[in-house]
Design an enzyme around this catalytic site. Structure first.
Site, PDB file in Angstrom:
ATOM      1  N   SER A 181       0.845  -1.197   0.000  1.00  0.00           N
ATOM      2  CA  SER A 181       0.000   0.000   0.000  1.00  0.00           C
ATOM      3  C   SER A 181       0.876   1.241   0.000  1.00  0.00           C
ATOM      4  O   SER A 181       2.015   1.200   0.464  1.00  0.00           O
ATOM      5  CB  SER A 181      -0.879   0.021   1.252  1.00  0.00           C
ATOM      6  OG  SER A 181      -1.512   1.279   1.381  1.00  0.00           O
ATOM      7  N   TYR A 204      -1.103   0.089  10.425  1.00  0.00           N
ATOM      8  CA  TYR A 204      -1.281  -0.555   9.121  1.00  0.00           C
ATOM      9  C   TYR A 204      -0.066  -0.245   8.257  1.00  0.00           C
ATOM     10  O   TYR A 204       0.498  -1.114   7.593  1.00  0.00           O
ATOM     11  CB  TYR A 204      -2.562  -0.008   8.488  1.00  0.00           C
ATOM     12  CG  TYR A 204      -2.890  -0.467   7.080  1.00  0.00           C
ATOM     13  CD1 TYR A 204      -3.308  -1.769   6.821  1.00  0.00           C
ATOM     14  CD2 TYR A 204      -2.838   0.438   6.011  1.00  0.00           C
ATOM     15  CE1 TYR A 204      -3.646  -2.162   5.531  1.00  0.00           C
ATOM     16  CE2 TYR A 204      -3.179   0.057   4.727  1.00  0.00           C
ATOM     17  CZ  TYR A 204      -3.584  -1.248   4.488  1.00  0.00           C
ATOM     18  OH  TYR A 204      -3.925  -1.627   3.214  1.00  0.00           O
TER      19      TYR A 204
HETATM   20  N1  NAP Z   1      -8.830  -0.731  -0.966  1.00  0.00           N
HETATM   21  C1  NAP Z   1      -7.820   0.099  -0.819  1.00  0.00           C
HETATM   22  O1  NAP Z   1      -7.992   1.314  -0.845  1.00  0.00           O
HETATM   23  C2  NAP Z   1      -6.422  -0.433  -0.665  1.00  0.00           C
HETATM   24  C3  NAP Z   1      -5.367   0.485  -0.713  1.00  0.00           C
HETATM   25  C4  NAP Z   1      -4.067   0.029  -0.566  1.00  0.00           C
HETATM   26  C5  NAP Z   1      -3.837  -1.328  -0.364  1.00  0.00           C
HETATM   27  N2  NAP Z   1      -4.893  -2.199  -0.314  1.00  0.00           N
HETATM   28  C6  NAP Z   1      -4.573  -3.620  -0.104  1.00  0.00           C
HETATM   29  O2  NAP Z   1      -5.108  -4.349  -1.168  1.00  0.00           O
HETATM   30  C7  NAP Z   1      -5.334  -5.690  -0.750  1.00  0.00           C
HETATM   31  C8  NAP Z   1      -6.716  -6.113  -1.213  1.00  0.00           C
HETATM   32  O3  NAP Z   1      -7.694  -5.352  -0.535  1.00  0.00           O
HETATM   33  P1  NAP Z   1      -9.083  -4.913  -1.193  1.00  0.00           P
HETATM   34  O4  NAP Z   1      -9.037  -3.466  -1.349  1.00  0.00           O
HETATM   35  O5  NAP Z   1      -9.345  -5.738  -2.358  1.00  0.00           O
HETATM   36  O6  NAP Z   1     -10.080  -5.180   0.008  1.00  0.00           O
HETATM   37  P2  NAP Z   1     -11.115  -6.372   0.284  1.00  0.00           P
HETATM   38  O7  NAP Z   1     -12.020  -6.520  -0.846  1.00  0.00           O
HETATM   39  O8  NAP Z   1     -11.673  -6.060   1.623  1.00  0.00           O
HETATM   40  O9  NAP Z   1     -10.193  -7.654   0.371  1.00  0.00           O
HETATM   41  C9  NAP Z   1      -9.530  -8.087   1.501  1.00  0.00           C
HETATM   42  C10 NAP Z   1      -9.567  -9.581   1.431  1.00  0.00           C
HETATM   43  O10 NAP Z   1      -8.758 -10.131   2.458  1.00  0.00           O
HETATM   44  C11 NAP Z   1      -9.382 -11.309   2.882  1.00  0.00           C
HETATM   45  N3  NAP Z   1      -8.969 -11.722   4.204  1.00  0.00           N
HETATM   46  C12 NAP Z   1      -8.871 -10.961   5.314  1.00  0.00           C
HETATM   47  N4  NAP Z   1      -8.498 -11.725   6.336  1.00  0.00           N
HETATM   48  C13 NAP Z   1      -8.363 -12.976   5.867  1.00  0.00           C
HETATM   49  C14 NAP Z   1      -8.006 -14.224   6.451  1.00  0.00           C
HETATM   50  N5  NAP Z   1      -7.689 -14.305   7.730  1.00  0.00           N
HETATM   51  N6  NAP Z   1      -7.975 -15.311   5.678  1.00  0.00           N
HETATM   52  C15 NAP Z   1      -8.312 -15.247   4.375  1.00  0.00           C
HETATM   53  N7  NAP Z   1      -8.642 -14.099   3.762  1.00  0.00           N
HETATM   54  C16 NAP Z   1      -8.674 -12.982   4.519  1.00  0.00           C
HETATM   55  C17 NAP Z   1     -10.847 -10.989   2.882  1.00  0.00           C
HETATM   56  O11 NAP Z   1     -11.564 -12.205   2.819  1.00  0.00           O
HETATM   57  P3  NAP Z   1     -13.189 -12.289   2.887  1.00  0.00           P
HETATM   58  O12 NAP Z   1     -13.651 -11.865   1.538  1.00  0.00           O
HETATM   59  O13 NAP Z   1     -13.464 -13.701   3.156  1.00  0.00           O
HETATM   60  O14 NAP Z   1     -13.622 -11.351   3.955  1.00  0.00           O
HETATM   61  C18 NAP Z   1     -10.968 -10.143   1.631  1.00  0.00           C
HETATM   62  O15 NAP Z   1     -11.309 -10.912   0.522  1.00  0.00           O
HETATM   63  C19 NAP Z   1      -5.155  -5.705   0.758  1.00  0.00           C
HETATM   64  O16 NAP Z   1      -3.881  -6.207   1.041  1.00  0.00           O
HETATM   65  C20 NAP Z   1      -5.206  -4.236   1.116  1.00  0.00           C
HETATM   66  O17 NAP Z   1      -4.473  -3.978   2.282  1.00  0.00           O
HETATM   67  C21 NAP Z   1      -6.159  -1.775  -0.458  1.00  0.00           C
END
Ligand code: NAP
Ligand code: FAD
Lengths: 457, 259
Positions: free
Chosen positions: B151, B164
């Site tokens: 991130s 974070y």
């Molecule tokens: N969205 C943003 O603005 C942003 C910005 C910078 C970085 N990121 C990074 O991008 C990555 C993807 O995030 P996203 O934005 O796509 O958000 P998201 O849709 O909330 O995805 C997060 C995923 O992590 C999974 N997860 C969390 N804990 C888990 C566990 N213990 N075991 C298995 N799966 C688990 C969740 O599973 P479930 O579906 O089963 O809940 C969910 O599918 C993350 O690493 C996040 O930190 C996001």
């Protein structure tokens, strides 16, 4: 995990004239969508597709809204039969991109019916029973829906099709979201000899020529519609450009990109679309075909079916006040005169838009109880909202349509009276037997379709 | 006859992909693009129903084959086994994407620091351990890509999200070292740094405005970076500029900002 909603005031109609506060749920699975539907909150609920309806059919100000855009998964596709099953938030653009890639010989599966934008959801296409430029050949979208799963406010889920629950199915096609939440649907795609099209644009001098061209094109051309110069008066009244197209054997074109080429980032405080720019545009556009007044070409269907999709959020060009869209259909017997009267009234007002579309509709019956299309001629155009003068003009047009025995299209409307709606849609009493008491919308309340209002009456 | 070349050439995208945290909004968007190019995909996640729905969707979108694996990445001890199963599904992996993570509430963690351990474990220790299990196999295979979503929050510690940020920043350092290690084996290690992306993770934030990106935009950037064998990708691109400025701010000035 229980799904929770959030209070938001950024859900508005495509025309920008309707807004309101909603408790919005954004489910990402069918299970969450059902949970959102039955979540207690007292207030009524409505499904929201991709917000491409111009008025208040897709909004439920003061109530709950289930934003279906997260229900975007395909479930099954049979490449032999062309039957696709998908969640209700899948957009027609997604179907084109994923399933309508041409085979090496150019042929392929294609949308049986598509409105003038591909950025509408399957749920929204069903709920307004949308039509396209091929209405005279394929009828409306609902004719190609083989079945759907409908979640109701009482927690039940009903599989509806022409065979099972046929009445509820007929009410849900064109049912404006008032019979429940469509979770998924099965749609029959159409096989075309080439995904590319052969197209022809022909200038015409007036309404008689338009109707002659429409009649002449009916048999050989599957897509037809005309642009009308809505500022032309007198002898030039009803002049325009007739466009017709058909799929071309052996020509395969890939689906257009999913994101628009040009984006309009925000609504301007003052609209650049005013009477002067309009006059200049219409005059130039009418003459664009040169001396011959006719042009033929072969290529992508994007230019024929989705001319506006190249510009993302083009509605913002109308400025912060927004605009109204008007679309009517009038029966064949009176079509020529009623359209002339509408055009004369519009030209005299000096209001109107670059995009006035006139099209004949065929007589293929719609399966829906409240489907808009009927055999006749349909006129559609935008009016920037200038306040009272625009509303007066819209009321005058509405009166002409009612007198002609026609109807207005709920997907485009935000002003028609309850009486106009009742007269235009004779199967309304039948429809009311199938509405879901949990559902309501701004439109439903405006035209007296809301259950609570009905019971009180 | 076809007027224009059929969109993506299959050779430019990896044919075997494994996605860890496959129900993440960003991961789903990546998987859909891979499916359109005919890839074989392994989906690993903890929500079996969601993973199954996604598998059906990807098959319709053109995936040649999809395998589903259930896995909870908070249980770090199971990641070796998960990697084993993902690796054998198609006898090898061309692209491994580690996408799971959680965005904690900074204020809540400050008030109850005991929860920090679980957060660091999921966002730093778990993906590092998982990547190590992958690394030895990729090293032997001598090709492929390990892509991990970190991130922009990892670039400089800020009061609004430094916990974070610590996990993501730590992961960035880890990937830097892993990249160094795998250079000889010609294995690409990609550090993906998104800004604000409209997914479930950010559902509670007020969205809209030019800084917000849709997941598909981010997915396109990720796959382009894979194709071009990049080491680090900011997505959308302007975050590189923004973070360049944020990191260059002299400390006295930085301390007076409130973001
Ligand atoms: N969205 C943003 O603005 C942003 C910005 C910078 C970085 N990121 C990074 O991008 C990555 C993807 O995030 P996203 O934005 O796509 O958000 P998201 O849709 O909330 O995805 C997060 C995923 O992590 C999974 N997860 C969390 N804990 C888990 C566990 N213990 N075991 C298995 N799966 C688990 C969740 O599973 P479930 O579906 O089963 O809940 C969910 O599918 C993350 O690493 C996040 O930190 C996001
Ligand atoms: C540029 C442009 C051109 C257009 N051209 C045409 C045209 O040629 N022909 C035509 O017919 N229309 C046309 N339209 C109108 C458009 O096709 C319809 O308004 C369509 O219904 C919009 O779909 P949506 O997914 O955006 O749904 P919304 O506008 O969000 O909702 C439309 C209705 O569908 C209901 N709905 C949505 N999802 C569900 C669900 N899952 N279950 C139950 N109900 C649901 C809503 O409650 C609402 O009543 C055009 C619109 C635009 C912007």
């Amino acid at each position: 995990m229980p799904i929770s909603g959030s209070r938001r005031s950024d859900y508005r109609s495509w025309g920008g004239t309707v807004a309101g506060e909603h408790l919005v749920y954004r489910p990402r699975s069918l299970a969450d969508a059902r949970a959102a539907l039955t979540a207690t909150g007292g207030a009524s609920v409505l499904a929201y597709g991709n917000g491409r309806s111009y008025g208040d059919v897709g909004l439920n100000p003061g109530g709950r809204l289930i934003d279906c855009r997260g229900l975007d998964r395909f479930i099954e596709f049979d490449r032999q039969t062309g039957i696709v099953t998908c969640e209700a938030g899948v957009r027609l653009a997604d179907i084109l991109a994923a399933l309508c890639r041409p085979d090496p010989d150019g042929s392929g599966w294609f949308l049986p019916v598509s409105p003038g934008t591909r950025f509408v959801t399957v749920g929204g296409a069903i709920a307004n029973d949308v039509h396209g430029k091929n209405h005279h050949r394929e009828g409306c979208f609902g004719r190609h829906v083989l079945g759907l799963d409908l979640a109701r406010g009482d927690g039940s889920v009903l599989s509806c099709s022409p065979q099972s629950q046929p009445d509820l199915f007929a009410a849900t096609i064109g049912g404006l979201g008032l019979t429940g939440l469509i979770l998924s649907a099965r749609v029959q795609l159409r096989r075309v000899v080439g995904t590319g099209v052969e197209a022809e644009d022909i200038r015409f001098a007036g309404l008689d020529d338009f109707f002659a061209l429409a009649a002449e094109s009916e048999a050989g051309w599957e897509y037809t519609a005309a642009w009308i110069d809505c500022l032309a008066t007198g002898a030039a009244l009803g002049r325009g450009i007739f466009s017709r197209a058909r799929h071309h054997a052996g020509i395969g074109v890939p689906p257009p990109a999913l994101d628009p080429k040009i984006a309009i980032p925000f609504a301007l405080p003052l609209s650049p679309l005013n009477r002067l720019t309009l006059l200049a545009f219409n005059t130039a556009y009418f003459h664009k075909l040169g001396r011959r007044g006719r042009r033929r070409w072969v290529g992508s269907y994007e230019k024929v079916l989705y001319p506006l999709d190249k510009i993302g959020d083009w509605n913002r060009l109308y400025g912060a006040r927004g605009f109204f869209q008007f679309q009517c259909v009038v029966p064949n017997t009176v079509a020529r005169d009623a359209i002339a009267e509408l055009l004369a009234r519009i030209a005299a007002s000096g209001q109107g838009s670059m995009l006035a579309v006139l099209k004949t509709m065929g007589d293929l019956p719609s399966p829906g109880l409240l489907s808009f299309p009927m055999a006749g001629a349909s006129l559609a155009l935008d009016f920037p909202d200038t306040g009272a003068p625009t509303r007066q003009l819209l009321a005058a047009l509405e009166a002409i349509v009612v007198a002609a025995g026609g109807r207005l299209y709920p997907a485009k409307d935000s002003v028609m009276s309850a009486e106009t709606f009742r007269r235009g849609y004779p199967r309304l009493p039948e429809f009311l037997r199938y509405t879901d008491p949990a559902m309501s919308s701004g439109f439903a309340r405006r035209v007296g379709l809301d259950n609570r209002l009905r019971e009180a009456a | 006859m076809t007027l224009t070349a059929p969109s993506r050439s299959p050779s430019s995208s990896p044919s075997r992909a494994a996605i860890f945290g496959a129900n993440s909004g960003i991961a789903v968007a990546v998987a859909r693009r891979l499916a359109a190019s005919g890839a074989r995909i392994v989906l690993i996640g903890r929500d079996g129903e969601a993973i199954a729905a996604s598998a059906r969707d990807l098959l319709v979108r053109g995936a040649a084959e999809v395998v589903e694996i259930a896995g909870d990445f908070a249980a770090i001890g199971t990641t070796g086994d998960i990697v084993e199963r993902a690796w054998t599904a198609f006898s090898g992996i061309d692209l491994a994407l580690i996408a799971y993570g959680s965005l904690p509430d900074q204020a809540a963690l400050e008030a109850a620091p005991d929860a920090v351990e679980a957060m660091l474990s999921l966002n730093l220790a778990s993906p590092a351990v998982l990547a190590l299990h992958l690394a030895s196999r990729f090293e032997t295979q001598r090709s492929g890509v390990i892509a991990v979503i970190t991130s922009v929050a990892g670039d400089r510690g800020r009061k609004s999200n430094y916990l974070y940020g610590a996990a993501k920043g730590g992961l960035q350092r880890f990937l830097e070292g892993l990249r160094h290690r795998l250079y000889a084996a010609r294995v690409q290690v990609l550090d993906i740094r998104p800004g604000f992306v409209a997914t479930r993770m950010t559902e509670h934030l007020p969205r809209g405005g030019p800084l917000w990106a849709e997941p598909d935009r981010v997915a396109a950037d990720i796959l382009r970076a894979v194709e071009r064998r990049r080491a680090v990708v900011y997505t959308p691109w302007f975050w590189r500029v923004i973070l360049g400025i944020v990191c260059a701010l002299p400390r006295p000035l930085f301390h007076r900002t409130s973001f």
